[in-house]
Design a protein around this motif. Sequence first.
Motif, PDB file in Angstrom:
ATOM      1  N   ALA A   1      -8.083   0.488  28.574  1.00 18.50           N
ATOM      2  CA  ALA A   1      -9.489   0.257  28.225  1.00 18.50           C
ATOM      3  C   ALA A   1     -10.360   0.114  29.476  1.00 18.50           C
ATOM      4  CB  ALA A   1      -9.617  -0.990  27.351  1.00 18.50           C
TER       5      ALA A   1
ATOM      6  N   SER B   1     -15.440  -0.430  25.492  1.00 26.68           N
ATOM      7  CA  SER B   1     -14.089   0.137  25.423  1.00 26.68           C
ATOM      8  C   SER B   1     -13.068  -0.925  25.031  1.00 26.68           C
ATOM      9  CB  SER B   1     -13.702   0.769  26.765  1.00 26.68           C
ATOM     10  OG  SER B   1     -13.652  -0.201  27.796  1.00 26.68           O
TER      11      SER B   1
ATOM     12  N   ILE C   1      -2.779  -1.896  26.811  1.00 22.79           N
ATOM     13  CA  ILE C   1      -4.021  -1.394  26.202  1.00 22.79           C
ATOM     14  C   ILE C   1      -5.234  -1.862  27.010  1.00 22.79           C
ATOM     15  CG2 ILE C   1      -5.390  -1.319  24.096  1.00 22.79           C
ATOM     16  CD1 ILE C   1      -2.844  -1.768  22.509  1.00 22.79           C
TER      17      ILE C   1
ATOM     18  N   ALA D   1     -10.681  -0.840  21.730  1.00 22.69           N
ATOM     19  CA  ALA D   1      -9.226  -0.953  21.897  1.00 22.69           C
ATOM     20  C   ALA D   1      -8.667  -2.087  21.042  1.00 22.69           C
ATOM     21  CB  ALA D   1      -8.887  -1.177  23.376  1.00 22.69           C
TER      22      ALA D   1
END
Length: 491
Positions: free
Chosen positions: A57, A92, A53, A96
């Motif tokens: 991101a 971001s 992740i 996330a």
Amino acid sequence: MSYQKFARDVGFIGTVQILTSLSSFFLLPIITKTLGAYDYGLWAQINITVSLISSLALMGLSMSFVRFLSSETDKKKIREAVYSILFFVTVSGFLASFVLYTFAEPLATFGFKDPAATYFVQAGSLLILVNVIESTSLFYFRIFRQIEKYSYFTFFETFGKLLFILIFLKMGYGLLGVITATLIVQGLIFLITFIIIISQIGFVIPRFTYIKEYLEFSLPLTPNALIRWVTESSDRYMVTYFLGLGSVGIYSAACSIGNLIQLFVNPLQLILFPELSKLFDQNRMDEVRIYMSHSLRYFLIISIPAVFGLSALAKPLLAVLTTPDFISGWFVIPIIAFAGLMAGIFQIFINTMYLIKETRPATYINIIAAVSNVLINLILIPIPSIGILGAAFSTLVSYFLMAAFCVHISLKHFKLDFYYMDIAKSILSSIAMYLFVSSFSISGILELFEAAGAGTLIYLIVMFMVGGFTDHEMYLIKRYLFRSEVSPDTK
């Protein structure tokens, strides 16, 4: 930057990387012997989930950071770019982290096959935000070749984690303590690096003037993060699904040792790509070819003996560093080590595609590797007599395909020297080292280091006998290993 300075920088950060890898030898037994195979498997699963992740991101902006700013000298443009990217990934990364926190329960239930892991997944979700902002701030020092600062932060992060994890585990916090220690150390590093960046270039509220250009370059690379994750880490999920968290703990411990091979390409790549970008932008193509050729040679004559050495010491390493529950995974180490060598070759040659700004072929290569990895895993892991060995084999096949395709494409643009005779001499010397180290009887950490040291010495001696080193390399070996005062005959 002269090639001598390039080599010194690689040597410096490589030394730091070796020291930090030694801390992994201490960290692995601390965690495995305290948490056990099951909780260590859970920690491994949280780690690979966070890494996936975090990469998504970042949206590939770290590569834009390197590609567009390596040769930039305008401080105003640098300041705007740094804070635009840093602010963008902060937002971001926060989003996330929020998504992972929200979906922690279904992930724990269906991905980890343990609903009780929800609490730990939620705690680990904060690692995403910390990962993206810390890695972005550290890229600043890599891009502008402040290698000593970058190395010191790497050193502090590794040993800081070791210290805080040890403290929290001693206090009885278990896996939550491991997560908390990681958050504290990475958060501190970001704060320190952010203060230093402000002191060097000042501070400005970003206007995102160049962010569109950066995203146009980086967004096509973003799927690569997911695809690479499938190649590198999805096998843990499949091992968990078919064999359980205990097996993934055993497999992850073995992989953490086998993956030490990539330690040898990381310091090289940290300095190589920014330097290649600068040379390419200045149209100094002969120097680009020389840098890549020499980088490949140095990586191979170091990583080849490392693969043989880890193979010879695989079982003793797990026996000394972990508990008896983990020893059954020793046969994974040689396969993952060889896969790491293939990954290193890929990392060197992939620079060509980044230089010419043709990132689509890299995506295709990663897709082929990821599909082959998943298919082989689905076939082999469920077979009782194969299990985690199938996961290791699929990783090796995937990296071999990535390296082969990448070399083929790269050679269309740059004709490199492969130094075949030097590689053959390295393999011969490594075989001699393997036979010597395999005869050692190892029962403790001291014997482990003695065997590793003796194996290194045997490798150097045989390489010297077969003429595997240049005169300048021999001078450096004598100077730094044997502390000789002999003057070099060549530059």
